[in-house]
Scaffold this active site. Structure first.
Site, PDB file in Angstrom:
ATOM      1  N   TYR A  57      36.217  38.175  32.073  1.00  0.00           N
ATOM      2  CA  TYR A  57      37.633  38.040  31.671  1.00  0.00           C
ATOM      3  C   TYR A  57      37.843  36.663  31.035  1.00  0.00           C
ATOM      4  CZ  TYR A  57      38.110  41.773  35.227  1.00  0.00           C
ATOM      5  OH  TYR A  57      37.979  42.910  35.989  1.00  0.00           O
ATOM      6  N   ASN A  88      48.160  37.221  32.882  1.00  0.00           N
ATOM      7  CA  ASN A  88      49.489  36.895  33.377  1.00  0.00           C
ATOM      8  C   ASN A  88      49.561  36.649  34.889  1.00  0.00           C
ATOM      9  OD1 ASN A  88      52.215  37.192  34.199  1.00  0.00           O
ATOM     10  ND2 ASN A  88      52.722  38.264  32.335  1.00  0.00           N
ATOM     11  N   TRP A  89      49.353  37.701  35.689  1.00  0.00           N
ATOM     12  CA  TRP A  89      49.541  37.462  37.136  1.00  0.00           C
ATOM     13  C   TRP A  89      48.402  36.634  37.720  1.00  0.00           C
ATOM     14  CZ3 TRP A  89      49.129  41.898  41.284  1.00  0.00           C
ATOM     15  CH2 TRP A  89      48.030  42.709  41.063  1.00  0.00           C
ATOM     16  N   ASP A 100      44.508  48.751  37.735  1.00  0.00           N
ATOM     17  CA  ASP A 100      44.081  49.546  36.586  1.00  0.00           C
ATOM     18  C   ASP A 100      43.723  51.013  36.810  1.00  0.00           C
ATOM     19  OD1 ASP A 100      44.215  46.934  35.882  1.00  0.00           O
ATOM     20  OD2 ASP A 100      42.343  46.903  34.776  1.00  0.00           O
ATOM     21  N   ARG A 109      33.458  50.180  38.010  1.00  0.00           N
ATOM     22  CA  ARG A 109      34.481  50.059  36.954  1.00  0.00           C
ATOM     23  C   ARG A 109      35.074  51.433  36.596  1.00  0.00           C
ATOM     24  NH1 ARG A 109      36.943  45.551  35.308  1.00  0.00           N
ATOM     25  NH2 ARG A 109      37.167  46.547  33.290  1.00  0.00           N
ATOM     26  N   TYR A 112      36.662  49.457  41.884  1.00  0.00           N
ATOM     27  CA  TYR A 112      37.849  48.810  41.371  1.00  0.00           C
ATOM     28  C   TYR A 112      39.094  49.059  42.219  1.00  0.00           C
ATOM     29  CZ  TYR A 112      39.002  45.989  37.373  1.00  0.00           C
ATOM     30  OH  TYR A 112      39.334  44.961  36.560  1.00  0.00           O
ATOM     31  N   TRP A 113      40.107  49.732  41.692  1.00  0.00           N
ATOM     32  CA  TRP A 113      41.355  49.894  42.459  1.00  0.00           C
ATOM     33  C   TRP A 113      41.392  51.194  43.242  1.00  0.00           C
ATOM     34  CZ3 TRP A 113      44.866  46.061  43.101  1.00  0.00           C
ATOM     35  CH2 TRP A 113      44.710  44.945  42.274  1.00  0.00           C
ATOM     36  N   GLU A 173      36.132  38.938  43.047  1.00  0.00           N
ATOM     37  CA  GLU A 173      37.401  39.502  42.562  1.00  0.00           C
ATOM     38  C   GLU A 173      38.036  40.404  43.622  1.00  0.00           C
ATOM     39  OE1 GLU A 173      36.900  41.542  38.850  1.00  0.00           O
ATOM     40  OE2 GLU A 173      38.935  42.325  38.799  1.00  0.00           O
TER      41      GLU A 173
HETATM   42  C1  9WN Z   1      42.790  44.573  32.183  1.00  0.00           C
HETATM   43  C2  9WN Z   1      42.044  39.904  35.112  1.00  0.00           C
HETATM   44  C3  9WN Z   1      42.513  41.343  35.193  1.00  0.00           C
HETATM   45  C4  9WN Z   1      43.501  41.556  36.356  1.00  0.00           C
HETATM   46  C5  9WN Z   1      43.774  43.026  36.623  1.00  0.00           C
HETATM   47  C6  9WN Z   1      42.438  43.709  36.807  1.00  0.00           C
HETATM   48  C7  9WN Z   1      41.558  43.529  35.560  1.00  0.00           C
HETATM   49  C8  9WN Z   1      41.733  43.979  33.113  1.00  0.00           C
HETATM   50  C9  9WN Z   1      40.397  44.645  32.838  1.00  0.00           C
HETATM   51  O1  9WN Z   1      41.347  42.141  35.344  1.00  0.00           O
HETATM   52  O2  9WN Z   1      42.186  44.161  34.458  1.00  0.00           O
HETATM   53  O3  9WN Z   1      43.991  43.877  32.323  1.00  0.00           O
HETATM   54  O4  9WN Z   1      39.887  44.452  31.733  1.00  0.00           O
HETATM   55  O5  9WN Z   1      39.864  45.354  33.703  1.00  0.00           O
HETATM   56  O6  9WN Z   1      42.605  45.040  37.144  1.00  0.00           O
HETATM   57  O7  9WN Z   1      44.578  43.162  37.767  1.00  0.00           O
HETATM   58  O8  9WN Z   1      44.708  40.909  36.068  1.00  0.00           O
HETATM   59  O9  9WN Z   1      41.591  39.474  36.341  1.00  0.00           O
END
Ligand code: 9WN
Length: 427
Positions: free
Chosen positions: A28, A33-34, A161, A195, A348-349, A392
């Site tokens: 990433y 944002n969050w 996600d 994923r 993941y989620w 994560e």
């Molecule tokens: C898409 C960055 C982000 C988190 C999300 C998480 C994951 C992104 C991805 O990573 O999402 O926004 O590419 O999988 O699900 O909560 O903000 O850490």
């Protein structure tokens, strides 16, 4: 100082890209944002100025109509897909994603103000109108005519996600036939079994394609886009964030926004009934177009306490669900119910435990008088981080770390909450 405190500080400093942080290197490589809001909580435990910088740079991504997007693309990094050339979105200065993310920012700002001094107050005042505008955008452009609460137009907007909460909404449309071939980067960085699937990615891209076709007219994306699900996570997080903005405004004696914030709060308290799924005895996601509920208890269901929502029966039902799940797994609070057919502890989620979610859930539990369960969440998170590191998220059965390592929000949540020594911002 606990050795882990220093490691957490090192991670936040290593993920610093000059005033903003990336969630983790490579996987990433942008500002999310969050993630940034949580990172600021961590920075605030050792460098207040840096914490505010994080938030100020996040605001730079704000669109004219108020939305603060989920990603700010300050570079075009080959490590991530879909990048700026796919989204084709942004403001006059910066390329961004075309959707938003859970609005935790106001709640973090309030914590910084209440645990800080004069300079924190000044920096918060400079951000206030921007955050208020973002909330206005949520209440206006993400509030569908068909339901009383805000909804998400993309699973990524919820931050959760590939939660089974979105399976119903995603089953309403097929991937677009006009999508070009795409090359995912996430599965080159991490084990694909953790994923989302390729089919889900094609659906994620289909929603982006719709957004581009609407020239990122957000109200239109809400009303006419392929996906529209009311998420208890975003709803409860926004409700709390509205309460936090109201508390700041009242504390400063700035009357301007009080009536507006109060009306949002009242509407959201009433609107919460839309998300109550009596069959699960829990607040659940709901597909706005079909009116159908998701049929499982997610970690977002547990956020009703964080928003101060629910009568005695609804709160007890929520806590009973958590106690039931506690008996089924080794670590609270998994992102999905282990008794449910869709539970996957490493994907993941769809199962793993998330540090930033647990922080908010525990806060709500503590405030609503469930201190013991709140403590259990904190101790579980402490144990997961001590045993496995700053991942994560974590497999609730084995305790293994999943997806990204040396993760900013995990380091931040350690410093601000999960460490037994933390008192600074936990109040
Ligand atoms: C898409 C960055 C982000 C988190 C999300 C998480 C994951 C992104 C991805 O990573 O999402 O926004 O590419 O999988 O699900 O909560 O903000 O850490």
């Amino acid at each position: 100082m606990d050795n882990l405190d220093q490691r957490a500080i090192d991670i936040l400093e290593r993920n610093d890209r000059g005033g903003y942080s990336v969630p983790t290197a490579h996987l990433y490589p942008y500002q999310w944002n969050w993630d940034s809001a949580f990172a600021a909580l961590g920075f605030a435990t050792f460098d207040r100025d840096r914490a505010w910088r994080e938030l100020e740079l996040l605001i730079e991504g704000q669109w004219d109509k108020g939305m603060i997007p989920h990603i700010l693309f300050r570079t075009d990094d080959p490590d991530y897909f879909p990048g700026p050339s796919v989204w084709q979105a942004g403001n006059a200065k910066i390329a961004t994603g075309g959707i938003s993310q859970p609005p935790v920012l106001a709640s973090v700002i309030r914590l910084l103000v209440e645990s800080g001094g004069q300079s924190d107050d000044e920096r918060a005042r400079a951000l206030f109108d921007h955050v208020l505008d973002w909330h206005r955008w949520y209440h206006r452009d993400r509030k569908p005519d068909a339901c009383p609460v805000i909804a998400a137009v993309h699973p990524w907007e919820t931050g959760r996600d590939n939660s089974p909460d979105w399976d119903l909404g995603l089953s309403q449309f097929e991937p677009s036939k006009s999508l070009p071939d795409f090359d995912r980067k996430d599965t080159a960085h991490v084990d694909p079994s953790m994923r989302p699937s390729d089919y889900q990615y094609a659906q994620y891209l289909t929603i982006i394609e719709a957004g581009r076709a609407f020239d990122w007219d957000q109200k239109r994306l809400t009303e006419e886009g392929p996906f529209l699900v009311a998420d208890p996570g975003n709803h409860f997080i926004l409700l709390r964030a509205d309460r936090d903005l109201l508390a700041l405004a009242l504390g400063w004696g700035t009357e301007g926004a009080v009536a507006e914030l109060t009306s949002w709060i009242e509407a959201a308290e009433l609107g919460s009934a839309y998300l109550w799924n009596d069959k699960q005895c829990a607040y659940c996601a709901r597909d706005v177009r079909t009116g159908k509920f998701s049929n499982g208890f997610s970690n977002a269901s547990a956020l009703c306490l964080y928003a101060g929502v629910g009568d005695a029966r609804q709160r007890a039902g929520t806590v009973d669900n958590m106690m039931r799940i506690q008996r089924l797994t080794n670590a609270l609070q998994p992102s999905w119910d282990p008794a449910h057919a869709q539970f996957e502890p490493q994907r993941y989620w769809r199962g793993p435990v998330w540090p930033q979610m647990n922080y908010m859930i525990a806060k709500g539990l503590e405030e609503q008088g469930f201190a013991q369960l709140a403590l259990r969440l904190r101790e579980d998170m402490e144990r997961l981080i001590r045993t496995s590191g700053f991942w994560e998220c974590f497999n609730p059965e084995t305790g293994e770390g999943c997806i990204g390592s040396d993760f900013s929000w995990t380091a931040a949540i350690w410093l601000a909450w999960a460490s037994p020594d933390t008192t600074a911002l936990a109040a």
